[in-house]
Scaffold this active site. Structure first.
Site, PDB file in Angstrom:
ATOM      1  N   ASP A   1      -6.216  -7.102   4.397  1.00 47.35           N
ATOM      2  CA  ASP A   1      -7.373  -6.490   3.742  1.00 47.35           C
ATOM      3  C   ASP A   1      -8.257  -7.576   3.142  1.00 47.35           C
ATOM      4  OD1 ASP A   1      -8.972  -4.426   2.547  1.00 47.35           O
ATOM      5  OD2 ASP A   1      -7.999  -4.899   0.647  1.00 47.35           O
TER       6      ASP A   1
ATOM      7  N   LYS B   1       3.564 -15.342   3.011  1.00 47.15           N
ATOM      8  CA  LYS B   1       3.830 -16.095   1.779  1.00 47.15           C
ATOM      9  C   LYS B   1       5.340 -16.269   1.711  1.00 47.15           C
ATOM     10  CE  LYS B   1       2.371 -17.909  -2.119  1.00 47.15           C
ATOM     11  NZ  LYS B   1       1.462 -19.072  -2.203  1.00 47.15           N
TER      12      LYS B   1
ATOM     13  N   ASP C   1      -2.486 -18.380   1.148  1.00 41.65           N
ATOM     14  CA  ASP C   1      -3.467 -19.119   0.339  1.00 41.65           C
ATOM     15  C   ASP C   1      -4.140 -20.209   1.180  1.00 41.65           C
ATOM     16  OD1 ASP C   1      -0.925 -20.254   0.392  1.00 41.65           O
ATOM     17  OD2 ASP C   1      -0.909 -20.878  -1.696  1.00 41.65           O
TER      18      ASP C   1
ATOM     19  N   ASP D   1     -12.153  -9.258   4.644  1.00 42.00           N
ATOM     20  CA  ASP D   1     -13.412  -9.236   3.889  1.00 42.00           C
ATOM     21  C   ASP D   1     -13.980 -10.649   3.825  1.00 42.00           C
ATOM     22  OD1 ASP D   1     -13.310  -6.507   3.321  1.00 42.00           O
ATOM     23  OD2 ASP D   1     -13.896  -6.795   1.223  1.00 42.00           O
TER      24      ASP D   1
ATOM     25  N   TYR E   1       0.816  -1.206   0.000  1.00 40.56           N
ATOM     26  CA  TYR E   1       0.000   0.000   0.000  1.00 40.56           C
ATOM     27  C   TYR E   1       0.854   1.261   0.000  1.00 40.56           C
ATOM     28  CZ  TYR E   1      -4.631  -2.055   0.895  1.00 40.56           C
ATOM     29  OH  TYR E   1      -5.827  -2.717   0.796  1.00 40.56           O
TER      30      TYR E   1
HETATM   31  C1  IPM Z   1     -10.359  -1.230   4.090  1.00 41.63           C
HETATM   32  C2  IPM Z   1     -10.603  -0.680   2.728  1.00 41.63           C
HETATM   33  C3  IPM Z   1      -9.441   0.196   2.328  1.00 41.63           C
HETATM   34  C4  IPM Z   1      -8.192  -0.657   2.321  1.00 41.63           C
HETATM   35  C5  IPM Z   1      -9.585   0.929   0.970  1.00 41.63           C
HETATM   36  C6  IPM Z   1     -10.864   1.746   0.926  1.00 41.63           C
HETATM   37  C7  IPM Z   1      -8.397   1.773   0.658  1.00 41.63           C
HETATM   38  O1  IPM Z   1     -10.821  -1.702   1.800  1.00 41.63           O
HETATM   39  O2  IPM Z   1     -10.261  -0.442   5.041  1.00 41.63           O
HETATM   40  O3  IPM Z   1     -10.266  -2.443   4.225  1.00 41.63           O
HETATM   41  O4  IPM Z   1      -7.904  -1.324   1.308  1.00 41.63           O
HETATM   42  O5  IPM Z   1      -7.491  -0.661   3.304  1.00 41.63           O
HETATM   43 MN    MN Z   2     -10.844  -3.693   2.656  1.00 42.54          MN
END
Ligand code: IPM
Ligand code: MN
Length: 356
Positions: A246, A190, A222, A250, A142
């Protein structure tokens, strides 16, 4: 106690969900006799529109002067579909993380028993799952430089960089968290491919003897992605680099039934930030249908992590839990049952707290 907070609603559904979390914060402050002061500031696409900068200096100043930041969401489709845009809302979030030194993002997965049937996974896999993902937040791909394009535009590059100092501080935090929980730590990397991952592993091995009561394991990312859905109960604390964290969180968030349930705390060198893990959900903006629970639970984390006010956090959690038990849920969770609006869910939770 004096609670001085900054409220950064951001874009999309951000303003609607933070309004509910702020209302909950107000009623908790009143109930427990805290003196709450708060100020709003702009961030993300709306800040680009207003001042041309997704994280304006004035917003940063306010964050630095506050004891905690309550954050909504940022992002707008008009930028997503324009890869050539020079400034992007996401840069505002990244700048905030970097400037506030928010190197650790805590993303807890807890399951609400009454929602188990909403999980895409079988009940026996989900029931009792409870883990904390600690995502490194200010390093890796990032932020690594160089990032960009070759002169002819036909080659693009990102750089994954981690220093010993960055890895050490996040791993130490993860060991300590594991010590306060079920004493199991999974370092996700990884290391079979990436040099940065091998540095992570090396440092984890160095630190391990200082935490003899923690059961430490290493897992390739993975494999971790697979195990999170195959047997989520095997995890207690996971720690991983920025991009892996990240993606995995999710994935983990939907195990609970909806992404709209998962809160987070970003902590580090300056003021901590509390935000839902979901995005700005622009399709729902202004419709009063978004789930405010992740942001309300982020406010609970704010009481606990920024102010060390555990009973306050616990009462918010209890109110949220009861709202779900009573079926007071937004459309992402209500299924064929009656669905409630963002404000109705928020108001129900506030009422519950008032009556307690
Ligand atoms: C999160 C979001 C952010 C990230 C984006 C919006 C930049 O997906 O906070 O997880 O990737 O960190
Ligand atoms: Mn995210």
């Amino acid at each position: 106690m004096k609670l001085n907070i900054a409220v950064l609603p951001g874009d999309g559904i951000g303003p609607e969900i933070t309004a509910q979390a702020l209302n909950v914060t107000k009623v908790i402050a009143e109930k427990f006799g805290h003196e709450l002061t708060y100020k709003h500031a702009i961030v993300g696409a709306c800040a680009i529109d207003e001042v041309g900068n997704p994280y304006p200096d004035a917003t940063h100043e306010l964050c630095i002067q506050s004891d905690a930041v309550l954050f909504g969401a940022i992002g707008h489709p008009r930028f997503d579909n324009d890869p050539k845009a020079k400034v992007r809302p996401e840069q505002g979030l990244l700048a905030m993380r970097k400037k506030l030194g928010l190197y650790a993002n805590l993303r807890p997965l807890t399951i609400f028993k009454s929602l188990i049937d909403k999980s895409p996974l079988k009940t026996e896999l989900v029931d009792g799952a409870d883990f904390m993902c600690i995502r490194e937040l200010t390093g890796g791909l990032y932020f690594g430089k160089p990032q960009g394009r070759s002169e002819d535009g036909n080659t693009a590059y990102d750089t994954c960089i981690y220093t010993r100092e960055e890895v050490e501080r996040i791993l130490k935090m993860a060991f300590e968290f594991a010590g306060k929980r079920r004493k199991k730590l999974t370092v996700v990397d990884k290391a079979n491919v990436l040099a940065t991952s091998r540095l992570w592993r090396e440092i984890a091995q160095e630190l391990a003897p200082s935490y003899p009561d923690i059961e430490l394991e290493y897992m390739f990312v993975d494999n971790a992605a697979m195990q999170i859905i195959q047997w989520p109960k095997r995890f207690d604390v996971l720690v991983t680099e920025n991009l892996f964290g990240d993606i995995l969180t999710d994935e983990a968030s939907v195990i609970s039934g909806s992404m709209g349930l998962l809160p987070s705390a970003s902590i580090g060198l300056h003021t901590s930030v509390f935000e839902p893990i979901h995005g700005s959900y622009p399709q729902a903006a202004g419709k009063n249908i978004a789930n405010p629970v992740a942001t309300i639970l982020s406010a609970a984390m704010m009481f606990e992590y920024a102010f060390n006010l555990m009973s306050e956090g616990a009462l918010i959690r209890e109110a949220v839990e009861q709202s779900i038990v009573q079926g007071i849920m937004t459309v992402d969770l209500s299924g064929t049952g009656k669905s409630y609006s963002t404000t109705e869910v928020g108001e129900w939770i506030i009422d519950y707290i008032k009556k307690k």
